[in-house]
Design a protein around this motif. Structure first.
Motif, PDB file in Angstrom:
ATOM      1  N   ALA A   5      12.904  11.188 -45.638  1.00  0.00           N
ATOM      2  CA  ALA A   5      14.293  11.597 -45.462  1.00  0.00           C
ATOM      3  C   ALA A   5      14.409  12.811 -44.553  1.00  0.00           C
ATOM      4  O   ALA A   5      15.292  12.874 -43.680  1.00  0.00           O
ATOM      5  N   GLU A  47      10.578  10.683 -55.019  1.00  0.00           N
ATOM      6  CA  GLU A  47       9.152  10.593 -54.711  1.00  0.00           C
ATOM      7  C   GLU A  47       8.820  11.457 -53.489  1.00  0.00           C
ATOM      8  O   GLU A  47       9.646  11.593 -52.578  1.00  0.00           O
ATOM      9  N   GLN A  85      10.405   4.392 -41.968  1.00  0.00           N
ATOM     10  CA  GLN A  85      10.944   3.612 -43.069  1.00  0.00           C
ATOM     11  C   GLN A  85       9.868   2.721 -43.684  1.00  0.00           C
ATOM     12  O   GLN A  85       9.773   2.594 -44.910  1.00  0.00           O
ATOM     13  N   ARG A 109       6.931  10.881 -50.946  1.00  0.00           N
ATOM     14  CA  ARG A 109       7.039  10.118 -49.697  1.00  0.00           C
ATOM     15  C   ARG A 109       8.489   9.934 -49.286  1.00  0.00           C
ATOM     16  O   ARG A 109       8.817   9.929 -48.088  1.00  0.00           O
ATOM     17  N   GLY A 110       9.361   9.762 -50.273  1.00  0.00           N
ATOM     18  CA  GLY A 110      10.780   9.610 -49.978  1.00  0.00           C
ATOM     19  C   GLY A 110      11.381  10.875 -49.392  1.00  0.00           C
ATOM     20  O   GLY A 110      12.188  10.828 -48.453  1.00  0.00           O
ATOM     21  N   GLY A 154       7.696   4.551 -45.974  1.00  0.00           N
ATOM     22  CA  GLY A 154       8.398   5.171 -47.096  1.00  0.00           C
ATOM     23  C   GLY A 154       8.136   4.461 -48.406  1.00  0.00           C
ATOM     24  O   GLY A 154       7.425   3.445 -48.461  1.00  0.00           O
ATOM     25  N   PRO A 155       8.720   4.949 -49.476  1.00  0.00           N
ATOM     26  CA  PRO A 155       8.482   4.363 -50.803  1.00  0.00           C
ATOM     27  C   PRO A 155       9.185   3.033 -50.974  1.00  0.00           C
ATOM     28  O   PRO A 155      10.043   2.647 -50.172  1.00  0.00           O
ATOM     29  N   TRP A 173      14.256   6.572 -54.917  1.00  0.00           N
ATOM     30  CA  TRP A 173      13.116   6.819 -54.045  1.00  0.00           C
ATOM     31  C   TRP A 173      13.113   8.240 -53.502  1.00  0.00           C
ATOM     32  O   TRP A 173      12.064   8.747 -53.060  1.00  0.00           O
ATOM     33  N   LEU A 174      14.268   8.911 -53.524  1.00  0.00           N
ATOM     34  CA  LEU A 174      14.311  10.297 -53.073  1.00  0.00           C
ATOM     35  C   LEU A 174      13.571  11.234 -54.026  1.00  0.00           C
ATOM     36  O   LEU A 174      13.292  12.386 -53.683  1.00  0.00           O
ATOM     37  N   THR A 208      13.711   1.167 -50.935  1.00  0.00           N
ATOM     38  CA  THR A 208      14.672   1.597 -49.921  1.00  0.00           C
ATOM     39  C   THR A 208      15.409   0.384 -49.356  1.00  0.00           C
ATOM     40  O   THR A 208      14.913  -0.739 -49.391  1.00  0.00           O
ATOM     41  N   THR A 249      20.836   2.634 -47.565  1.00  0.00           N
ATOM     42  CA  THR A 249      20.536   3.928 -48.171  1.00  0.00           C
ATOM     43  C   THR A 249      19.721   4.806 -47.230  1.00  0.00           C
ATOM     44  O   THR A 249      19.974   6.016 -47.129  1.00  0.00           O
ATOM     45  N   VAL A 250      18.751   4.225 -46.526  1.00  0.00           N
ATOM     46  CA  VAL A 250      17.967   5.018 -45.582  1.00  0.00           C
ATOM     47  C   VAL A 250      18.845   5.530 -44.447  1.00  0.00           C
ATOM     48  O   VAL A 250      18.793   6.707 -44.077  1.00  0.00           O
TER      49      VAL A 250
END
Length: 307
Positions: free
Chosen positions: A222, A215, A21, A217-218, A24-25, A212-213, A28, A32-33
């Motif tokens: 995930a 991207e 996490q 990295r996202g 991550g981008p 962020w999903l 977040t 949501t994560v």
């Protein structure tokens, strides 16, 4: 011993969640994560369970199966609720107090809570090995928690979130152990938990921005959280739980703070005081004692480590 190795392997995978996490981008949130992790991972667990059940029926169509009465259905629902609640509470703790400290508090409280629950249910004292190993590991956790925060005081909301996550994991482990004792297949136990949590986590997806999903990295975060740290990790944990008490398994998951702290130091460059380093050593000694105890002959008491 294979049961111990399975739970420790699961703990290592669990230990990557906070760092994942953190890497991550931007944008977040714990909700949501946690929601994305459960929707992906829970769905994968349910699919894995369905496939395993189909193969078992093909190989042994006449095999007897436990009856789905109110008790096992209730316990399966309870594991789904615990896993769902665990996600935002855990990520809340790590986001407010750092990966090392948040993970230590969450996983450090879990074995003691699991031991108390099993003690009440079985009306027996825990084994000497479990008490010694857990006491040693708890001392290590305390040292790590005190030394891991540096000069910044721990956020009380984050501490409560981490303790809540630890309690959720303890109840989950005890409920799964009861289901296994009743004859339910590990894949059925873990699959029902995953499928139920995937449904319960859907509202989390509407608790914040999911841009962020989009991207890279996202997406990587995930997929790692959803696949490696849920279906793979919980399949290992539940399989290992088949030869351990819930309290012993919860103590072995203290390998997660070791992993998280190591990643926090090496990858996130978090600072740990010498006292915290000593805590890591003591914690490792407690886990080694519990793993060594798994080589002893099978003990009929519920807290004995079996392997």
């Amino acid at each position: 011993m294979p049961f111990v190795i399975a739970v420790l392997a699961a703990a290592v995978l669990f230990g990557t969640t906070g760092t994942s996490q953190a890497l991550g981008p931007e944008g977040t949130t714990p909700f949501t994560v946690g929601g994305v992790r459960l929707v992906i991972g829970g769905t994968a667990l349910a699919a894995l369970t369905a496939a395993a059940a189909w193969l078992r029926r093909r190989r042994n169509p006449g095999a007897a199966r436990p009856r789905a009465t109110a008790r096992p259905v209730g316990l399966m629902a309870l594991t789904a609720v615990c896993l769902t609640v665990y996600q935002p509470l855990f990520f809340l703790g790590t986001s407010l107090n750092g990966v090392a400290v948040g993970t230590v508090i969450a996983l450090g409280s879990s074995p003691v809570i699991a031991g108390v629950i099993e003690g009440v249910l079985h009306r027996r004292l825990p084994s000497g090995i479990w008490m010694s190993a857990t006491a040693l590991a708890t001392v290590g956790v305390v040292l790590l928690g005190v030394g891991g925060g540096g000069e910044v005081a721990a956020d009380p909301v984050g501490v409560l979130g981490s303790i809540g996550a630890g309690a959720s994991f303890a109840v989950l482990a005890v409920a799964q152990r009861r289901l296994l004792d009743d004859g339910w297949h590990p894949f059925t136990v873990v699959g029902s938990m995953g499928g139920g949590s995937a449904v319960l986590a859907i509202p989390f997806l509407f608790a914040g921005d999911l841009s962020w999903l989009g991207e890279p990295r996202g997406v990587v975060m995930a997929l790692w959280l959803g696949l490696a740290t849920v279906p793979v990790a919980y399949a290992l944990f539940t399989g290992g739980l088949g030869g351990l008490s819930a309290a012993a398994a919860a103590t072995l998951t203290l390998g997660e703070p070791l992993t998280a702290s190591g990643l926090g130091l090496a990858v996130l460059h978090e600072q740990l005081a010498p006292l915290a380093i000593a805590g890591l050593v003591v914690l490792g000694a407690g886990l080694a004692l519990l793993a060594r105890g798994s080589r002893a002959p099978r003990d009929p008491e519920p807290f004995a480590v079996e392997g």
